[in-house]
Design an enzyme around this catalytic site. Sequence first.
Site, PDB file in Angstrom:
ATOM      1  N   GLY A   1      67.882  64.363  35.996  1.00 15.36           N
ATOM      2  CA  GLY A   1      67.987  63.380  37.061  1.00 15.36           C
ATOM      3  C   GLY A   1      68.490  64.009  38.339  1.00 15.36           C
ATOM      4  N   PRO A   2      68.456  63.270  39.420  1.00 11.45           N
ATOM      5  CG  PRO A   2      68.062  61.548  40.921  1.00 11.45           C
ATOM      6  CD  PRO A   2      67.964  61.901  39.492  1.00 11.45           C
TER       7      PRO A   2
ATOM      8  N   GLY B   1      74.339  64.150  41.151  1.00  8.02           N
ATOM      9  CA  GLY B   1      75.369  63.138  41.327  1.00  8.02           C
ATOM     10  C   GLY B   1      75.184  61.861  40.525  1.00  8.02           C
ATOM     11  CB  VAL B   2      72.530  60.320  38.522  1.00  7.79           C
ATOM     12  CG1 VAL B   2      71.773  59.982  39.781  1.00  7.79           C
ATOM     13  CG2 VAL B   2      71.897  61.481  37.792  1.00  7.79           C
TER      14      VAL B   2
ATOM     15  CE  LYS C   1      71.650  66.207  36.602  1.00 12.92           C
ATOM     16  NZ  LYS C   1      71.953  65.546  37.867  1.00 12.92           N
ATOM     17  CB  THR C   2      77.994  67.623  34.936  1.00 12.90           C
ATOM     18  OG1 THR C   2      76.862  68.084  35.655  1.00 12.90           O
ATOM     19  CG2 THR C   2      78.750  68.777  34.374  1.00 12.90           C
TER      20      THR C   2
ATOM     21  CB  SER D   1      52.771  60.411  45.321  1.00  8.89           C
ATOM     22  OG  SER D   1      53.820  61.171  45.831  1.00  8.89           O
TER      23      SER D   1
ATOM     24  CE  LYS E   1      57.353  59.290  45.027  1.00  8.01           C
ATOM     25  NZ  LYS E   1      56.305  59.811  44.183  1.00  8.01           N
TER      26      LYS E   1
END
Length: 768
Positions: free
Chosen positions: A352-353, A355-356, A358-359, A659, A702
Site C-alpha cells: 500500500g501507499p 503511511g497507511v 504497513k510497518t 489509464s 482515484k
Amino acid sequence: MEKNLLPVLILREMVLFPSRELRIEFDTMEDKQLLSLIESCYQGTMLVVTPVDFLETHFELGELPFLGVEAKLKLKMEMPNGKTRIILEGLERRSVLGYHVEDEITMAEVSFFSEEEIDPKEESAYARSLLKQLHRYIKQVPYISNAILSEVTDTLPLSKLTDLVADMLPTTFSRKLDYLNEVNPVERVKMLRNDMSQDIKVFELEQAIDEKVEKELAESQKEFVLREKLQVIKKELGESNDKDDEINTLKQRVNALKCPPKVKQRLKLELRRYEMASPNSPEVGIIRDYVDWLLSLPWSYQTRDVSSLPEVKRILDSTHYGLEKVKDRILEYLAVKQNTDHSKSPILCLVGPPGVGKTSLAMSIAKSLGRRATKMSVGGIHDEAEILGHRRTYVGASPGRIIQGMRRVKTTNPVFIIDEIDKMTKDIKGDPASALLEVLDPEQNMSFADHYIEEEYDLSKVMFIATANYIEQIPLELLDRLELITISSYTEYEKLDIARNYLIPRALSEHGLTEIEVQFEEAAILSLIRFYTREAGVRELERVIASILRKIVKHFLLDKTIASCLVTSSLVEEYLGPKKYSYTPFGGDILPMEVTTYQGNGTLILTGSLGKVMQESAQIAFSYVKSKAQELGIPIEFMEKSDVHIHVPEGAVVKDGPSAGIALTTALISLFLDQKVSKTIAMTGEMTLRGRILPIGGLKEKVIGAHRSGIKEIYLPKANQNDLEEIPDDVKKDLVFHLVDHYQEIYRSLFASKKKKQEKRKELLTYR
Ligand code: ADP
C-alpha cells in the site's frame, strides 16, 4: 612300503622339524629311563610326536598323532641340577600306522612317505619366491634375526627349505604344528608366504599407529611446553592477566552457550586461535569480533506464542483503526499457520501507499503474538552482501542485515519485517532479490549461510513480513512466495477517525498531556487533513499533530496560568502557518490536462514528463480520433493541417500508466469540436485503438482523489464495477458513476447531444 618299529617320545608344545635340531631338558625318572632305553636298545633313534593338546598329562594310544618325525639323539648330558639335557636331530617325517605298548614303552609302527615328485623347475621357482618373501619379511619385521639368511639358499631341496623357514618363523606352536602336518612342500610354501605377508601388513599397520601416537604425543608435549613458555613471556611483558581473564570469561561463555555442536566446536577453535595470536597482530581483532558475533546470536532462545486469536485481534484493534478486511486476512493467515506445519506457510506482504500503517501493523502483529520484532529496510540496496554478509577475508567485513537483525532481537522466532521489498535493485554486485529468496524459502532457510558467520543459521522459526508500495515492482521470483495483503489509502473520514481515536490520544500521552488539557475540534482535524497534509496515509498527519502539541506544551510552560487548550482551525493556522495545499488529492490524484492546436501538419507534441506508456496512450487517442473523424464530426482536413500539443501540468513529476487513455481522447475531441467538457467530470480507463475501454488499477484511490477535488461525475471502465464496493459510502453518495465499455458511449453522452443542438442552431442561422 618299508615298515619300522620305533620307540615314541612325546613332546609337549614343541615341534621338531626334519633336518632341524631341538634342545630339551628332562627331569622326571620316567623320561630319563625312556631316554636311557632309547640310547641303549635303539641306537638313539626314536619317533618324536607332538599331540595338539599339550595340556593333557596322559595320552591314550588312540589320541596320539599319525604323523611324527624320526629323530636321533645327538647329545645327552647330565646337568649338575639333576636334569638331563639332550639335543635331538630331526630326520624325516614318518606316517604312523599304529601304536602299541611293549615292555612299558610306547612303540610306533611307522612307514616312509614317498613324497610326490615335483618338477625341478617348479621347485626352484617356489623356492625363489619363498626366499624373496623371506627377504622382505626380514627387512620389514624386526622379530626375526637375519642370521637365518646364511642358512637358507635356493639350492636346498624345497622340503628342507620350507621346514627350515617354518622352524625359524616367529609364530605360534599350533601354527608350527600345521606346518609339520602339511606333508606337501608346495603347500607349505603357500602357507608360509601367506603368513609372512599377513605379518608384514600387520606390522606396517602397527608402525603407522605407533608413529601417529608418537607424533601426537610430541605435539601435545610441544604445545604444553610452548604454552608454559608463553605464560612466562607474557608475565615478563606485563600483559598477561587481562587477556587471560578475558579468555577465561570467553571460555565460560562458550561453554554455557546453548547452540548447535558445530557452532560450539567452531567457537572453541577460534578461541584457541585467539589465545595463540599475538596481541598486536591484526588478526586478534578479527577473531574477537567473530567470536563476539557467534556468542551474541540467538541460537536457541524462543518466546512463547500467544495462541488465542481473539487476543490477537484485540491487540490489532488497539493499535490500528479500521482495516477490517486486512485484519481478517491476517487472522486467517495466523489461524492457518497455527493449524499447519509452521515452517511452510507463505510470507505475508503488506502492500500500500506510504503511511497507511504497513510497518506499524507488522509490529502490532508481533506484539499480538507475543513475539519480538526486528526490522530491516531493503529499499535501495543493490548488493547481495547487504543481505548475505561479507566474507571474513574482506576488510571491515560484517554479517548481512538478516544476521544483524537476529542479533538485535535476541530470539530465534521474532517477527522479521522486511521493508520496501519493492525497492531493491540489481547490479553487478549481485541480485539482492535472489539472496532474499534464500532467506524466505522455508525449504532452505533452516540452514541460512551468511558469508561472515559461515556456520549455518536456522531461520525457520522466524516469521517474515514484507512491506511494499507497488505490487508491480516486487521482484517476480519473490512475488511467488508472498501472500499479498493490500492496504489502500484512507479517505478523509477514515483519517479523521484515525486521528481522533488513535493519533491524537497517542500523541497526547507522548507529550505528557491529557484529553482534558487539550482538545481538538473536528474542523481543526479536517483542516489538518485537507490543507496541511497531502498523503495517502497518516504519517504526515501524525507529524503535524505532534508539532501542534509541542507548541501547546511550550505555551503551557511559558504561561502557567493557562491550563487547557481547544485546538481550532484558526489555532492550527496560527501554529502551522498559512494553508499549504488548496486541496488534498493524494493517493489517487486528478491530473488536469491542457490541449491546444495551431497550424501545422498533423504532428502530436507531448510534454509534462510523460512515461512511455502514457505517451503511447496519447498516440492511440490521436489515431483513434483521426480514424473516426468523420463519425465524430471532425473535419479531417482541419486535423491534418494542425499540430496538437498536449501538456500535463506539474512537469517535474513523472506520470505514467495507460489509464489516462479515455481522458486523452476526450481532450482531443473537445479540442477539435471546440466543445468544453465540464470541470466536474473526471475519467479513468485504458483505451484500445478501436475504442474499447479496459479496466485499470487503484480505482479506490482515484475515486477518493477525484471526490476530494470536487468532481461530481466519473467515467470508468465497466470491468472495474466490482471495485466500487470498496469505496466508502460517504464518498459514493456525492458522485455519479458512468460505467463504460466503449468510447462511443462517452462520446454520445458528452458531445453528441450538444453537437446536435449546435448543428440545429447553425441551420437556423443559415436559414435566417
Ligand atoms: P507504512 O509502513 O505503511 O509507511 P507506518 O506503519 O509507518 O506506515 O504508519 C505511519 C503511522 O501511521 C504510524 O504511526 C501508524 O501507527 C499510523 N497509522 C497508520 N494507519 C493507522 C491506522 N489504521 N490506525 C492507527 N494508526 C495508523
